[in-house]
Design a protein around this motif. Sequence first.
Motif, PDB file in Angstrom:
ATOM      1  N   ILE A 120     -11.446  17.831   5.774  1.00 26.78           N
ATOM      2  CA  ILE A 120      -9.974  17.366   6.274  1.00 26.78           C
ATOM      3  C   ILE A 120      -8.888  17.180   5.207  1.00 26.78           C
ATOM      4  N   ASP A 121      -7.642  17.168   5.540  1.00 25.45           N
ATOM      5  CA  ASP A 121      -6.800  17.220   4.366  1.00 25.45           C
ATOM      6  C   ASP A 121      -6.033  15.906   5.445  1.00 25.45           C
ATOM      7  N   LEU A 122      -6.081  14.546   4.452  1.00 22.13           N
ATOM      8  CA  LEU A 122      -5.174  13.836   4.663  1.00 22.13           C
ATOM      9  C   LEU A 122      -4.170  13.381   4.815  1.00 22.13           C
ATOM     10  N   GLY A 123      -3.105  14.999   4.074  1.00 26.38           N
ATOM     11  CA  GLY A 123      -1.984  14.774   3.663  1.00 26.38           C
ATOM     12  C   GLY A 123      -1.401  14.801   5.684  1.00 26.38           C
ATOM     13  N   GLN A 124      -1.894  15.220   7.109  1.00 22.33           N
ATOM     14  CA  GLN A 124      -1.864  15.061   8.272  1.00 22.33           C
ATOM     15  C   GLN A 124      -1.745  13.731   8.327  1.00 22.33           C
ATOM     16  N   PHE A 125      -2.219  13.059   8.019  1.00 16.24           N
ATOM     17  CA  PHE A 125      -2.636  11.470   8.704  1.00 16.24           C
ATOM     18  C   PHE A 125      -1.464  10.748   8.023  1.00 16.24           C
ATOM     19  N   LEU A 126      -0.903  11.130   7.048  1.00 17.81           N
ATOM     20  CA  LEU A 126      -0.081  10.608   5.770  1.00 17.81           C
ATOM     21  C   LEU A 126       1.765  11.187   6.606  1.00 17.81           C
ATOM     22  N   ASP A 127       2.019  12.092   7.532  1.00 18.14           N
ATOM     23  CA  ASP A 127       2.435  12.095   8.858  1.00 18.14           C
ATOM     24  C   ASP A 127       3.012  11.644   9.343  1.00 18.14           C
ATOM     25  N   LEU A 128       1.600  11.099  10.207  1.00 17.95           N
ATOM     26  CA  LEU A 128       1.893  10.696  11.457  1.00 17.95           C
ATOM     27  C   LEU A 128       2.333   9.222  10.334  1.00 17.95           C
ATOM     28  N   HIS A 129       1.513   8.750   8.919  1.00 19.63           N
ATOM     29  CA  HIS A 129       1.925   7.022   8.971  1.00 19.63           C
ATOM     30  C   HIS A 129       3.951   6.866   9.000  1.00 19.63           C
ATOM     31  N   GLU A 130       4.050   8.336   8.040  1.00 20.54           N
ATOM     32  CA  GLU A 130       5.936   8.387   7.426  1.00 20.54           C
ATOM     33  C   GLU A 130       6.319   8.305   8.887  1.00 20.54           C
ATOM     34  N   HIS A 131       6.354   8.732   9.863  1.00 23.54           N
ATOM     35  CA  HIS A 131       6.889   8.660  11.008  1.00 23.54           C
ATOM     36  C   HIS A 131       6.602   7.213  12.263  1.00 23.54           C
ATOM     37  N   GLY A 132       5.820   6.496  11.594  1.00 21.11           N
ATOM     38  CA  GLY A 132       5.195   5.444  12.322  1.00 21.11           C
ATOM     39  C   GLY A 132       4.017   5.537  13.355  1.00 21.11           C
ATOM     40  N   TYR A 133       3.390   6.542  12.986  1.00 19.18           N
ATOM     41  CA  TYR A 133       2.243   6.812  14.376  1.00 19.18           C
ATOM     42  C   TYR A 133       0.813   6.660  13.651  1.00 19.18           C
ATOM     43  N   ALA A 134       0.887   6.111  12.639  1.00 21.75           N
ATOM     44  CA  ALA A 134      -0.601   5.436  11.604  1.00 21.75           C
ATOM     45  C   ALA A 134      -0.282   4.170  10.567  1.00 21.75           C
ATOM     46  N   GLN A 135      -1.592   3.111  10.077  1.00 19.69           N
ATOM     47  CA  GLN A 135      -0.492   2.449   9.270  1.00 19.69           C
ATOM     48  C   GLN A 135      -1.877   2.798   8.369  1.00 19.69           C
ATOM     49  N   GLU A 136      -1.520   2.471   6.835  1.00 21.69           N
ATOM     50  CA  GLU A 136      -2.688   2.107   6.157  1.00 21.69           C
ATOM     51  C   GLU A 136      -2.612   0.598   5.796  1.00 21.69           C
ATOM     52  N   TYR A 137      -4.181   0.654   5.268  1.00 22.60           N
ATOM     53  CA  TYR A 137      -4.453  -0.911   5.295  1.00 22.60           C
ATOM     54  C   TYR A 137      -5.240  -1.286   4.865  1.00 22.60           C
ATOM     55  N   ASP A 138      -6.185  -2.190   3.955  1.00 22.48           N
ATOM     56  CA  ASP A 138      -6.278  -2.940   3.091  1.00 22.48           C
ATOM     57  C   ASP A 138      -7.754  -3.367   4.592  1.00 22.48           C
ATOM     58  N   MET A 139      -9.360  -3.341   4.177  1.00 24.45           N
ATOM     59  CA  MET A 139      -9.858  -3.971   4.530  1.00 24.45           C
ATOM     60  C   MET A 139     -10.945  -4.870   4.169  1.00 24.45           C
ATOM     61  N   LEU A 140     -10.393  -6.053   3.716  1.00 24.81           N
ATOM     62  CA  LEU A 140     -11.303  -7.653   2.780  1.00 24.81           C
ATOM     63  C   LEU A 140     -12.852  -8.009   3.839  1.00 24.81           C
ATOM     64  N   GLY A 141     -13.462  -8.351   3.205  1.00 23.49           N
ATOM     65  CA  GLY A 141     -14.428  -9.331   3.651  1.00 23.49           C
ATOM     66  C   GLY A 141     -15.183  -9.947   3.195  1.00 23.49           C
ATOM     67  N   THR A 142     -16.031 -10.530   3.378  1.00 27.33           N
ATOM     68  CA  THR A 142     -16.587 -12.027   2.533  1.00 27.33           C
ATOM     69  C   THR A 142     -17.997 -12.420   3.901  1.00 27.33           C
ATOM     70  N   SER A 143     -19.513 -11.921   3.008  1.00 28.41           N
ATOM     71  CA  SER A 143     -20.561 -12.304   4.110  1.00 28.41           C
ATOM     72  C   SER A 143     -20.780 -13.843   3.642  1.00 28.41           C
ATOM     73  N   SER A 144     -21.297 -14.377   4.627  1.00 23.97           N
ATOM     74  CA  SER A 144     -22.081 -15.996   5.113  1.00 23.97           C
ATOM     75  C   SER A 144     -23.263 -16.338   3.607  1.00 23.97           C
ATOM     76  N   LEU A 145     -23.544 -17.153   3.363  1.00 26.44           N
ATOM     77  CA  LEU A 145     -24.277 -17.655   1.807  1.00 26.44           C
ATOM     78  C   LEU A 145     -24.907 -17.382   1.873  1.00 26.44           C
TER      79      LEU A 145
END
Length: 74
Positions: A46-71
């Motif tokens: 699937i071409d991710l450019g379709q989702f980029l169009d949604l992001h540019e028009h405010g209907y989708a959001q790019e984000y970072d996922m961060l996580g740390t496990s317990s010890l």
Amino acid sequence: MKFRINASVSVGPDDRVTSTYRVDLFKNWNFDRGKKAAIPYTGAPIDLGQFLDLHEHGYAQEYDMLGTSSLHDF
């Protein structure tokens, strides 16, 4: 996805070896024009450019996922 494992190993007075570790994760979810991704279970591209169009028009959001496990002990 990027990950890092932090660990330490120690030897006690009774020569018992113990270890502790923690896992850190990072994933940047973004939509790149011209980049393709596989649809889960089908493998169809699937071409991710379709989702980029949604992001540019405010209907989708790019984000970072961060996580740390317990010890953890091993």
